[in-house]
Design a protein around this motif. Structure first.
Motif, PDB file in Angstrom:
ATOM      1  N   PRO A 108      28.183-104.749  63.078  1.00  0.00           N
ATOM      2  CA  PRO A 108      27.915-105.422  61.801  1.00  0.00           C
ATOM      3  C   PRO A 108      28.409-106.865  61.746  1.00  0.00           C
ATOM      4  O   PRO A 108      27.810-107.688  61.053  1.00  0.00           O
ATOM      5  CB  PRO A 108      28.632-104.544  60.773  1.00  0.00           C
ATOM      6  CG  PRO A 108      29.658-103.796  61.545  1.00  0.00           C
ATOM      7  CD  PRO A 108      29.075-103.599  62.926  1.00  0.00           C
ATOM      8  N   ASP A 109      29.458-107.194  62.482  1.00  0.00           N
ATOM      9  CA  ASP A 109      29.963-108.570  62.472  1.00  0.00           C
ATOM     10  C   ASP A 109      29.051-109.534  63.223  1.00  0.00           C
ATOM     11  O   ASP A 109      29.204-110.756  63.095  1.00  0.00           O
ATOM     12  CB  ASP A 109      31.370-108.636  63.067  1.00  0.00           C
ATOM     13  CG  ASP A 109      32.401-107.928  62.202  1.00  0.00           C
ATOM     14  OD1 ASP A 109      32.140-107.732  60.994  1.00  0.00           O
ATOM     15  OD2 ASP A 109      33.460-107.558  62.743  1.00  0.00           O
ATOM     16  N   ASP A 110      28.116-109.007  64.005  1.00  0.00           N
ATOM     17  CA  ASP A 110      27.202-109.842  64.767  1.00  0.00           C
ATOM     18  C   ASP A 110      25.853-110.043  64.075  1.00  0.00           C
ATOM     19  O   ASP A 110      24.989-110.742  64.603  1.00  0.00           O
ATOM     20  CB  ASP A 110      26.977-109.244  66.163  1.00  0.00           C
ATOM     21  CG  ASP A 110      28.243-109.298  66.996  1.00  0.00           C
ATOM     22  OD1 ASP A 110      28.804-110.399  67.137  1.00  0.00           O
ATOM     23  OD2 ASP A 110      28.682-108.243  67.486  1.00  0.00           O
ATOM     24  N   VAL A 111      25.667-109.428  62.910  1.00  0.00           N
ATOM     25  CA  VAL A 111      24.420-109.611  62.158  1.00  0.00           C
ATOM     26  C   VAL A 111      24.411-111.041  61.628  1.00  0.00           C
ATOM     27  O   VAL A 111      25.381-111.482  61.008  1.00  0.00           O
ATOM     28  CB  VAL A 111      24.306-108.598  60.998  1.00  0.00           C
ATOM     29  CG1 VAL A 111      23.092-108.897  60.134  1.00  0.00           C
ATOM     30  CG2 VAL A 111      24.236-107.180  61.543  1.00  0.00           C
ATOM     31  N   PRO A 112      23.341-111.784  61.876  1.00  0.00           N
ATOM     32  CA  PRO A 112      23.264-113.170  61.398  1.00  0.00           C
ATOM     33  C   PRO A 112      23.333-113.259  59.873  1.00  0.00           C
ATOM     34  O   PRO A 112      23.005-112.299  59.174  1.00  0.00           O
ATOM     35  CB  PRO A 112      21.893-113.645  61.902  1.00  0.00           C
ATOM     36  CG  PRO A 112      21.551-112.738  63.031  1.00  0.00           C
ATOM     37  CD  PRO A 112      22.171-111.409  62.674  1.00  0.00           C
ATOM     38  N   ALA A 164      20.730-103.436  50.873  1.00  0.00           N
ATOM     39  CA  ALA A 164      21.700-104.147  51.707  1.00  0.00           C
ATOM     40  C   ALA A 164      21.516-103.782  53.179  1.00  0.00           C
ATOM     41  O   ALA A 164      21.583-104.645  54.059  1.00  0.00           O
ATOM     42  CB  ALA A 164      23.119-103.836  51.248  1.00  0.00           C
ATOM     43  N   LEU A 165      21.273-102.513  53.448  1.00  0.00           N
ATOM     44  CA  LEU A 165      21.045-102.067  54.822  1.00  0.00           C
ATOM     45  C   LEU A 165      19.751-102.652  55.383  1.00  0.00           C
ATOM     46  O   LEU A 165      19.719-103.152  56.502  1.00  0.00           O
ATOM     47  CB  LEU A 165      21.008-100.538  54.884  1.00  0.00           C
ATOM     48  CG  LEU A 165      20.790 -99.927  56.263  1.00  0.00           C
ATOM     49  CD1 LEU A 165      21.888-100.342  57.226  1.00  0.00           C
ATOM     50  CD2 LEU A 165      20.715 -98.421  56.144  1.00  0.00           C
ATOM     51  N   MET A 166      18.684-102.627  54.600  1.00  0.00           N
ATOM     52  CA  MET A 166      17.408-103.203  55.047  1.00  0.00           C
ATOM     53  C   MET A 166      17.548-104.704  55.289  1.00  0.00           C
ATOM     54  O   MET A 166      16.973-105.239  56.237  1.00  0.00           O
ATOM     55  CB  MET A 166      16.310-102.943  54.022  1.00  0.00           C
ATOM     56  CG  MET A 166      15.818-101.518  53.991  1.00  0.00           C
ATOM     57  SD  MET A 166      15.010-101.028  55.537  1.00  0.00           S
ATOM     58  CE  MET A 166      13.622-102.124  55.562  1.00  0.00           C
ATOM     59  N   TRP A 167      18.312-105.386  54.433  1.00  0.00           N
ATOM     60  CA  TRP A 167      18.505-106.822  54.597  1.00  0.00           C
ATOM     61  C   TRP A 167      19.259-107.113  55.893  1.00  0.00           C
ATOM     62  O   TRP A 167      18.901-108.030  56.641  1.00  0.00           O
ATOM     63  CB  TRP A 167      19.240-107.380  53.392  1.00  0.00           C
ATOM     64  CG  TRP A 167      19.280-108.880  53.320  1.00  0.00           C
ATOM     65  CD1 TRP A 167      18.488-109.774  53.995  1.00  0.00           C
ATOM     66  CD2 TRP A 167      20.155-109.670  52.525  1.00  0.00           C
ATOM     67  NE1 TRP A 167      18.816-111.051  53.653  1.00  0.00           N
ATOM     68  CE2 TRP A 167      19.834-111.028  52.752  1.00  0.00           C
ATOM     69  CE3 TRP A 167      21.169-109.358  51.634  1.00  0.00           C
ATOM     70  CZ2 TRP A 167      20.500-112.065  52.125  1.00  0.00           C
ATOM     71  CZ3 TRP A 167      21.824-110.399  51.007  1.00  0.00           C
ATOM     72  CH2 TRP A 167      21.497-111.742  51.249  1.00  0.00           C
ATOM     73  N   GLN A 223      19.264-105.260  58.569  1.00  0.00           N
ATOM     74  CA  GLN A 223      18.325-104.997  59.668  1.00  0.00           C
ATOM     75  C   GLN A 223      17.302-106.129  59.793  1.00  0.00           C
ATOM     76  O   GLN A 223      16.938-106.524  60.902  1.00  0.00           O
ATOM     77  CB  GLN A 223      17.643-103.662  59.455  1.00  0.00           C
ATOM     78  CG  GLN A 223      18.583-102.494  59.610  1.00  0.00           C
ATOM     79  CD  GLN A 223      17.960-101.166  59.258  1.00  0.00           C
ATOM     80  OE1 GLN A 223      16.761-101.055  59.039  1.00  0.00           O
ATOM     81  NE2 GLN A 223      18.785-100.138  59.195  1.00  0.00           N
ATOM     82  N   HIS A 224      16.850-106.653  58.668  1.00  0.00           N
ATOM     83  CA  HIS A 224      15.923-107.794  58.656  1.00  0.00           C
ATOM     84  C   HIS A 224      16.545-108.979  59.399  1.00  0.00           C
ATOM     85  O   HIS A 224      15.902-109.593  60.250  1.00  0.00           O
ATOM     86  CB  HIS A 224      15.611-108.142  57.185  1.00  0.00           C
ATOM     87  CG  HIS A 224      15.037-109.490  56.954  1.00  0.00           C
ATOM     88  ND1 HIS A 224      13.702-109.779  57.184  1.00  0.00           N
ATOM     89  CD2 HIS A 224      15.601-110.629  56.475  1.00  0.00           C
ATOM     90  CE1 HIS A 224      13.479-111.041  56.865  1.00  0.00           C
ATOM     91  NE2 HIS A 224      14.612-111.583  56.422  1.00  0.00           N
TER      92      HIS A 224
END
Length: 104
Positions: A57-61, A83-86, A88-89
């Protein structure tokens, strides 16, 4: 300092953390094999994005600030599913070209 993904053709080179993770690497290889398949590679894209948001999760842009049509929509929603879909987007930018990554 985060490294910017380099473009190879129209696909970004995934960041090093993805190649260092056996699960990421497995899904990236499956994605690569299915890239040009007639049935597409949507399933593989979803699995890579889901794995990144769960395991890295810390690497999600961060939120796209360059005119992304979907980020404002996700930002307005306050439920956990959105929030989860965002996440993943945004994660899809790590391994998919923006023209495809930002479709969902």
């Amino acid at each position: 300092m985060a490294e910017e993904p380099r473009e190879v053709g129209d696909r970004p080179v995934p960041p090093p953390f993805m190649w260092g993770c056996p699960e990421c690497a497995r899904w990236l290889l499956r994605l690569g094999r299915q890239w040009d398949a007639p049935e597409g590679c949507f399933w593989e894209q979803l699995h890579v994005a889901r794995h990144i948001t769960a395991a890295h999760p810390d690497d999600v842009p961060p939120q796209h600030l360059d005119g992304c049509d979907l980020c404002p929509y996700y930002a307005r929603r306050k439920d956990d599913a959105a929030a989860l879909m965002w996440a993943q987007h945004r994660a899809r930018d790590l391994f998919m070209p923006p023209s495809i990554a930002r479709l969902i």
